[in-house]
Write an enzyme that holds these catalytic residues in place. Sequence first.
Site, PDB file in Angstrom:
ATOM      1  N   LYS A 153       2.033   8.004   0.328  1.00 25.10           N
ATOM      2  CA  LYS A 153       2.204   7.746   2.034  1.00 25.10           C
ATOM      3  C   LYS A 153       3.455   8.034   1.367  1.00 25.10           C
ATOM      4  O   LYS A 153       4.938   8.542   0.691  1.00 25.10           O
ATOM      5  CB  LYS A 153       2.317   6.815   2.384  1.00 25.10           C
ATOM      6  CG  LYS A 153       0.941   5.529   2.593  1.00 25.10           C
ATOM      7  CD  LYS A 153       0.919   4.368   2.925  1.00 25.10           C
ATOM      8  CE  LYS A 153      -0.159   3.783   3.791  1.00 25.10           C
ATOM      9  NZ  LYS A 153      -1.211   4.419   4.840  1.00 25.10           N
TER      10      LYS A 153
ATOM     11  N   GLU B  84      -8.166   2.997   0.580  1.00 26.44           N
ATOM     12  CA  GLU B  84      -8.371   1.746  -0.357  1.00 26.44           C
ATOM     13  C   GLU B  84      -8.704   0.427   0.079  1.00 26.44           C
ATOM     14  O   GLU B  84      -9.260  -0.723  -0.802  1.00 26.44           O
ATOM     15  CB  GLU B  84      -6.829   0.750  -0.998  1.00 26.44           C
ATOM     16  CG  GLU B  84      -6.092   0.255  -0.510  1.00 26.44           C
ATOM     17  CD  GLU B  84      -5.427   1.178   1.011  1.00 26.44           C
ATOM     18  OE1 GLU B  84      -5.522   1.794   0.921  1.00 26.44           O
ATOM     19  OE2 GLU B  84      -4.995   0.054   1.370  1.00 26.44           O
TER      20      GLU B  84
ATOM     21  N   ASP C 256       0.605  -1.607  -0.073  1.00 25.58           N
ATOM     22  CA  ASP C 256      -0.062  -0.214  -0.346  1.00 25.58           C
ATOM     23  C   ASP C 256       0.592   1.091  -0.253  1.00 25.58           C
ATOM     24  O   ASP C 256       1.453   1.747   0.875  1.00 25.58           O
ATOM     25  CB  ASP C 256      -0.656  -0.193   1.400  1.00 25.58           C
ATOM     26  CG  ASP C 256      -2.065   0.998   1.396  1.00 25.58           C
ATOM     27  OD1 ASP C 256      -2.274   1.719   0.258  1.00 25.58           O
ATOM     28  OD2 ASP C 256      -2.645   1.331   2.369  1.00 25.58           O
TER      29      ASP C 256
ATOM     30  N   ARG D  16     -11.353  -0.710   2.185  1.00 27.59           N
ATOM     31  CA  ARG D  16     -12.409  -0.497   2.638  1.00 27.59           C
ATOM     32  C   ARG D  16     -12.899  -0.533   0.932  1.00 27.59           C
ATOM     33  O   ARG D  16     -14.169  -1.290   1.096  1.00 27.59           O
ATOM     34  CB  ARG D  16     -12.864   0.647   3.480  1.00 27.59           C
ATOM     35  CG  ARG D  16     -12.373   2.563   1.964  1.00 27.59           C
ATOM     36  CD  ARG D  16     -12.879   2.916   3.323  1.00 27.59           C
ATOM     37  NE  ARG D  16     -11.667   3.223   4.146  1.00 27.59           N
ATOM     38  CZ  ARG D  16     -11.912   4.115   5.093  1.00 27.59           C
ATOM     39  NH1 ARG D  16     -12.639   5.160   4.717  1.00 27.59           N
ATOM     40  NH2 ARG D  16     -10.707   4.720   5.499  1.00 27.59           N
TER      41      ARG D  16
HETATM   42  N1  BES Z   1      -2.709   0.652   5.491  1.00 24.03           N
HETATM   43  C1  BES Z   1      -3.467   1.424   6.055  1.00 24.03           C
HETATM   44  C2  BES Z   1      -3.510   1.838   7.298  1.00 24.03           C
HETATM   45  C3  BES Z   1      -2.466   1.410   7.876  1.00 24.03           C
HETATM   46  C4  BES Z   1      -1.890   2.289   8.724  1.00 24.03           C
HETATM   47  C5  BES Z   1      -2.125  -0.108   8.523  1.00 24.03           C
HETATM   48  C6  BES Z   1      -0.853   1.680   9.440  1.00 24.03           C
HETATM   49  C7  BES Z   1      -1.152  -0.073   9.488  1.00 24.03           C
HETATM   50  C8  BES Z   1      -0.410   0.568   9.936  1.00 24.03           C
HETATM   51  C9  BES Z   1      -4.791   2.180   5.388  1.00 24.03           C
HETATM   52  O1  BES Z   1      -4.773   1.587   3.945  1.00 24.03           O
HETATM   53  C10 BES Z   1      -4.938   4.315   5.264  1.00 24.03           C
HETATM   54  O2  BES Z   1      -3.925   4.049   4.218  1.00 24.03           O
HETATM   55  N2  BES Z   1      -5.571   4.508   5.692  1.00 24.03           N
HETATM   56  C11 BES Z   1      -5.517   5.826   5.284  1.00 24.03           C
HETATM   57  C12 BES Z   1      -7.092   6.088   5.824  1.00 24.03           C
HETATM   58  C13 BES Z   1      -7.226   7.886   5.630  1.00 24.03           C
HETATM   59  C14 BES Z   1      -6.737   8.335   4.087  1.00 24.03           C
HETATM   60  C15 BES Z   1      -9.022   7.887   5.540  1.00 24.03           C
HETATM   61  C16 BES Z   1      -5.056   6.361   7.111  1.00 24.03           C
HETATM   62  O3  BES Z   1      -5.397   4.935   7.826  1.00 24.03           O
HETATM   63  O4  BES Z   1      -4.459   7.043   7.276  1.00 24.03           O
HETATM   64 ZN    ZN Z   2      -4.188  -0.306   3.516  1.00 24.27          ZN
HETATM   65 MN    MN Z   3      -3.678   2.459   2.489  1.00 28.41          MN
END
Ligand code: BES
Ligand code: ZN
Ligand code: MN
Length: 502
Positions: free
Chosen positions: A280, A352, A273, A354
Amino acid sequence: MKISFANSAVPKTGAIVVGVLEGRKLTASAQAVDDATNGALMRAIKASSFKGSAKHSLTVMTPAGRISRVVCMGLGKASDVDALALQALGGRIFSNLKAHAPVAQVLMDELDGCDLKAHEMAAEVALGAKLGSYTFDKYKTKKKDHDGSKLKDFKIFSKSSAKAKAAFEPQDKVCDGVFFTRDLVSEPANVLYPATLAAQAKTLTKLGIKVEILGQAQMKRLGMGALLGVAQGSVHEPKMVIMTYTGKPKHKGAKPSKADAPVAFVGKGVTFDSGGISIKPSGGMEDMKWDMGGAGVVIGLMKALAGRKAKVNAIGVVGLVENMPSGTAQRPGDVVTSMSGQAIEVLNTDAEGRLVLADALWYTNDRFKPHTMIDLATLTGAIMVALGTHHAGLFSNDDELAAELSAAGREVGEKVWQLPMGPEYDKMINSGIADMQNIGERWGGSITAAQFLKRFVGDTKWVHLDIAGVTWSKTGKPTSPKGGTGFGVRLLDQWVMNKLEK
Ligand code: BES
Ligand code: ZN
Ligand code: MN
């Protein structure tokens, strides 16, 4: 490492492990070893600060004859010695001896004030030692960097070795599942991508699990626009894997019965991801190789259930994609249509998971009509803000189911904590131009993510476990070394045992 069981005896050579209770109270085995060494054990204990408290230990070197060492493990109070404490003890014994001895000889006794029988205690110690012995070192090519273990045989002596062995056998299969999950989350994303992860799942066919793999064309035909939108920036083709395990004797009678309906486990399998176009920050991005942790648990759980021949009908479904930025990647603001027909405005391409689960959950519910659906996903960073790394977040449309899972989690030491859901949160993901958007506002990020998933599960009993904080450990525990934890496999296996195999 081999785990073996023997009937009670005092070994005359090698490394011996015995328990000592709070207040320097020797267990029967410790007393026997003390006798065999002319009191060397008690002399050493008295000369030290070791009092038998839990988590403390004392090693007595070469006390007599050909005994190389006696490790005294503190047990604390007998009434505090429960299954989890014994598992941790097993892990600690492993860590204590791994650098020193080829064979561990662990002497177990029944304790006044502890509810467990000696063979049950032996099985718990075995489980803990096995769980704690996990390593992922396939990419260490030089022996000298290799922090491997010398311990080849972990031998547990108790009143009935046959009963201990029988009690450990199913747990050994669960360990196989946990290890499979740990292996999968540890693999780097250049090795593990949707096709290779699907190939790993395919290996479960040898356990009698039916494994189907859907490719992009099939998913397109099914209308899985939400999942496919995430995948479109990657060179790796997305896959969906459907695993079917039928372990329940068929219900008598001509008509298919509700009692034959399966439970379904659904996992987020984002093999990397990057965030996509909503990319990110680079610091820590390597962690996103384990964004397939939910899928890893589902695959490991199926292995555990089939391995121990659980009397349950279970479906495992994992949505596998890589989330990458590129000229073909989806853009913030794109609108995609999910298999359910609901249209989603993708405001952030990093939300992504969800999107992947939306289609995986809908497909699973639609095709298999499960009595219960449980999804696992490393879904939000916000769950780590809320709960840290010691509880997974639990969301549900059924409080009884939530309570059952909470109880199972406490039993195995994989704890979950329920967070609220409700219409106030649901409306935060309404979109101006589509049926919903894939992010809410800043606050309550784990809850709005769960509300999003809820829109794809219909009336089916459902639990969502946000395992972002518990899938990977930077510190480790006695039963779970640093790295992939496999959190979820034992929890769900225990819940299946408690609730579905009766
Ligand atoms: N895979 C990430 C969540 C995550 C973060 C898992 C750190 C493990 C460690 C997920 O896809 C994500 O990026 N979520 C975002 C959501 C936001 C864009 C609403 C997040 O948590 O920042
Ligand atoms: Zn993710
Ligand atoms: Mn993500």
